[in-house]
Scaffold this motif. Structure first.
Motif, mmCIF file in Angstrom:
data_model
loop_
_atom_site.group_PDB
_atom_site.id
_atom_site.type_symbol
_atom_site.label_atom_id
_atom_site.label_comp_id
_atom_site.label_asym_id
_atom_site.label_seq_id
_atom_site.Cartn_x
_atom_site.Cartn_y
_atom_site.Cartn_z
ATOM 1 N N PRO A 190 8.505 30.956 34.798
ATOM 2 C CA PRO A 190 9.298 30.256 33.769
ATOM 3 C C PRO A 190 8.402 29.510 32.781
ATOM 4 N N GLU A 191 8.817 29.494 31.533
ATOM 5 C CA GLU A 191 8.127 28.670 30.551
ATOM 6 C C GLU A 191 8.375 27.201 30.895
ATOM 7 N N PRO A 192 7.343 26.355 30.849
ATOM 8 C CA PRO A 192 7.486 24.962 31.268
ATOM 9 C C PRO A 192 8.584 24.225 30.512
ATOM 10 N N LEU A 193 9.459 23.565 31.274
ATOM 11 C CA LEU A 193 10.481 22.664 30.740
ATOM 12 C C LEU A 193 11.441 23.340 29.774
ATOM 13 N N THR A 194 11.641 24.648 29.947
ATOM 14 C CA THR A 194 12.715 25.322 29.225
ATOM 15 C C THR A 194 13.990 25.211 30.051
ATOM 16 N N ALA A 195 15.139 25.304 29.383
ATOM 17 C CA ALA A 195 16.425 25.104 30.053
ATOM 18 C C ALA A 195 16.903 26.386 30.732
ATOM 19 N N MET A 196 17.452 26.230 31.938
ATOM 20 C CA MET A 196 18.076 27.365 32.628
ATOM 21 C C MET A 196 19.275 27.857 31.819
ATOM 22 N N VAL A 197 19.384 29.170 31.653
ATOM 23 C CA VAL A 197 20.535 29.745 30.965
ATOM 24 C C VAL A 197 21.517 30.298 31.986
ATOM 25 N N LEU A 198 22.822 30.266 31.646
ATOM 26 C CA LEU A 198 23.885 30.727 32.542
ATOM 27 C C LEU A 198 24.592 31.924 31.928
ATOM 28 N N ARG A 199 24.893 32.909 32.749
ATOM 29 C CA ARG A 199 25.537 34.145 32.267
ATOM 30 C C ARG A 199 26.870 33.868 31.588
ATOM 31 N N ASP A 200 27.638 32.893 32.087
ATOM 32 C CA ASP A 200 28.979 32.648 31.551
ATOM 33 C C ASP A 200 28.952 32.090 30.137
ATOM 34 N N ASN A 201 27.780 31.637 29.691
ATOM 35 C CA ASN A 201 27.691 31.096 28.332
ATOM 36 C C ASN A 201 27.423 32.168 27.278
ATOM 37 N N PHE A 202 27.405 33.445 27.678
ATOM 38 C CA PHE A 202 27.100 34.542 26.750
ATOM 39 C C PHE A 202 28.197 35.587 26.817
ATOM 40 N N ASP A 268 26.383 8.671 31.740
ATOM 41 C CA ASP A 268 27.384 8.708 32.807
ATOM 42 C C ASP A 268 26.871 9.453 34.039
ATOM 43 N N GLY A 269 25.616 9.909 33.986
ATOM 44 C CA GLY A 269 25.052 10.632 35.124
ATOM 45 C C GLY A 269 25.475 12.079 35.184
ATOM 46 N N VAL A 270 26.056 12.593 34.109
ATOM 47 C CA VAL A 270 26.503 13.986 34.077
ATOM 48 C C VAL A 270 25.345 14.875 33.611
ATOM 49 N N ALA A 271 25.058 15.912 34.367
ATOM 50 C CA ALA A 271 23.965 16.822 34.033
ATOM 51 C C ALA A 271 24.311 17.631 32.788
ATOM 52 N N GLN A 272 23.432 17.564 31.792
ATOM 53 C CA GLN A 272 23.637 18.297 30.556
ATOM 54 C C GLN A 272 22.916 19.649 30.578
ATOM 55 N N GLN A 273 21.801 19.700 31.257
ATOM 56 C CA GLN A 273 21.066 20.937 31.423
ATOM 57 C C GLN A 273 20.049 20.751 32.550
ATOM 58 N N ASN A 274 19.508 21.867 33.014
ATOM 59 C CA ASN A 274 18.479 21.855 34.044
ATOM 60 C C ASN A 274 17.244 22.563 33.515
ATOM 61 N N LEU A 275 16.123 21.882 33.565
ATOM 62 C CA LEU A 275 14.872 22.417 33.041
ATOM 63 C C LEU A 275 13.996 22.921 34.180
ATOM 64 N N TYR A 276 13.192 23.936 33.898
ATOM 65 C CA TYR A 276 12.179 24.373 34.861
ATOM 66 C C TYR A 276 11.018 23.374 34.819
ATOM 67 N N GLU A 277 10.586 22.929 35.987
ATOM 68 C CA GLU A 277 9.584 21.867 36.062
ATOM 69 C C GLU A 277 8.231 22.314 35.495
ATOM 70 N N ASN A 278 7.340 21.322 35.320
ATOM 71 C CA ASN A 278 5.973 21.599 34.880
ATOM 72 C C ASN A 278 5.034 20.576 35.493
ATOM 73 N N ARG A 279 3.943 21.049 36.096
ATOM 74 C CA ARG A 279 2.950 20.178 36.717
ATOM 75 C C ARG A 279 1.603 20.395 36.028
ATOM 76 N N PRO A 280 0.678 19.432 36.168
ATOM 77 C CA PRO A 280 -0.662 19.630 35.609
ATOM 78 C C PRO A 280 -1.326 20.862 36.203
ATOM 79 N N ASP A 281 -2.302 21.417 35.458
ATOM 80 C CA ASP A 281 -2.970 22.631 35.909
ATOM 81 C C ASP A 281 -4.258 22.339 36.684
ATOM 82 N N SER A 282 -4.431 21.105 37.124
ATOM 83 C CA SER A 282 -5.572 20.777 37.982
ATOM 84 C C SER A 282 -5.197 19.613 38.889
#
Length: 432
Positions: A190-202, A268-282
């Motif tokens: 996954p590309e770092p911190l890009t949003a997960m896409v859902l099939r139902d939105n297309f 309100d604590g409602v999830a708007q989107q979910n991103l793929y995580e990203n960590r340092p490369d060292s």
């Protein structure tokens, strides 16, 4: 999870001369002919609430010849199944997530911790090592490692030296190892911190696939690890032996978990989107390990302490206690207590807030968060004829993630963001 073998200790002289604590140092015996020793083990690990479970089997063989040279071979096969936390936050309503491959989706019930139920893997690992004396005071050893999973390959090699001093009462050790790992996750990186896409939105499969592919980078990536270990073991007297070891590790490359997410929530604590995580490369890690074994009226007390810190700002403390109680006719019991405490990584967060800038690095993986873990167990062993030994180990494990000071907005304040994890470990060993 690895199967670990612990030798039996039968007397004060054995403690002083044979049970050297650094794992690269073997006790020396007078051997006139080549001998083979074999170890087999099977272990079950199971978490509660249908989370991760593992079944692991190991077979090892060690050949020692008359020149005190040893060849060791070990094959490990394990299978993991169950559901693994994704890092996304729970919600008061059902949530739908895209599977890592992009093929299909799964739904999480209201209030439940999001778990990826596609977690399944089989790993085959082979280790081989050779150790030999150089002269009366110096020994050396070398080894190779290969491990293969469905989407992961690890190759490694190591070399070590030990120097005996003070009539073999002091042993200095040094080791160097290197590993090269390749990860090929299903669906790509996954590309770092890009949003997960859902099939139902297309409106069409083609449009969904185009959007999903836009969140993917390369099909695979790599990381390298370099390790250095130095240590000293010291026989204090016939009843007491101690050791101190320092290890350094430098890891570079792809250190992100391609299957983990971090949620972006509103006030309100409602999830708007979910991103793929990203960590340092060292990552640079340092660890100090101290261990002492004492022979007390026929029993052996084993205490260890480990302190680790790294440039991700994680610090951990581990206290390990074992007491080997011999009660005659080759039978023994070994209670085990272990406590582990860890601080959180500097880029760890259980969620991100909408409207705030997205950081360069972010992960909600609980393994990088603040936590305490406890292990309580008991091992029973029995010596058989011809130097055979059989043992069984049963342990209870509890992991307690903690809030590292994050204020949970809205509905998240009433949901469990840091659920406990409990597990049972059962292991059978046979040495012959």
């Amino acid at each position: 999870m690895q199967l670990n073998k612990r030798g039996k200790i039968s007397g004060a002289l054995a403690v002083a001369s044979q049970v050297l604590l650094n794992p690269t140092v073997q006790a020396k015996e007078e051997i006139t002919a080549a001998e083979w020793d074999y170890d087999t083990a099977i272990m079950y690990y199971g978490e509660d609430d249908s989370r991760v479970s593992a079944l692991e089997g190991m077979v090892g063989a060690t050949r020692t010849n008359g020149d005190d040279q040893t060849l060791s071979l070990k094959l490990t096969v394990d299978s993991l199944t169950g559901a693994s936390p994704t890092g996304a936050v729970p919600q008061n309503e059902a949530q739908t997530f895209t599977r890592p491959s992009g093929n299909g989706s799964y739904t999480v019930a209201p209030g439940d911790t999001p778990l990826d139920d596609t977690f399944k893997d089989t790993r085959v690992q082979l280790n081989a090592s050779w150790a030999s004396p150089i002269n009366r005071d110096w020994d050396w050893s070398t080894g190779v490692h290969i491990s293969k999973e469905y989407d992961y390959l690890s190759l490694g090699a190591n070399i070590g030296f030990s120097r005996s001093l003070n009539q073999n009462n002091t042993v200095l050790t040094m080791g160097l190892g290197g590993y090269f790992d390749t990860i090929e996750p299903e669906g790509g990186i996954p590309e770092p911190l890009t949003a997960m896409v859902l099939r139902d939105n297309f409106t069409s499969e083609a449009a969904y696939r185009e959007a999903f592919n836009a969140t993917r980078g390369e099909s695979s990536d790599t990381k390298t690890t370099t390790e250095l270990n130095v240590g000293i073991s010291q026989v204090i007297n016939r009843w007491l032996i101690t050791s101190l070891n320092y290890s350094f590790a430098q890891v570079d490359g792809y250190l992100t978990d391609p299957f983990k997410l971090i949620s972006v929530v509103d006030d309100d604590g409602v999830a708007q989107q979910n991103l793929y995580e990203n960590r340092p490369d060292s990552r640079t890690k340092h660890a100090l390990f101290w261990q002492t074994k004492a022979y007390l009226n026929g029993q052996v007390l084993d205490i260890g302490y480990r302190y680790m810190f790294d440039d991700w700002e994680i610090q951990s403390h581990t206290i390990d206690f074992r007491y080997n109680y011999q009660f005659g006719s080759g039978h023994y019991l070994e209670p085990h207590l272990r406590f582990y405490r860890q601080s959180e990584a500097d880029f760890y967060a259980p969620f991100l807030m909408e409207g705030q800038s997205v950081p360069t690095y972010a992960s909600a993986d609980y393994r990088l968060g603040k936590m305490n873990t406890y292990t309580v167990g008991l091992k029973y062993g029995m010596l058989l004829n011809n130097s055979q030994e059989v043992s069984v180990r049963l342990e209870y494990y509890m992991q307690q993630p903690e809030d590292a000071g994050f204020s949970a907005p809205g509905q998240l304040s009433g949901l469990d963001l840091y659920p406990d994890v409990q597990a049972v470990i059962l292991q059978l060993n046979y040495h012959f």
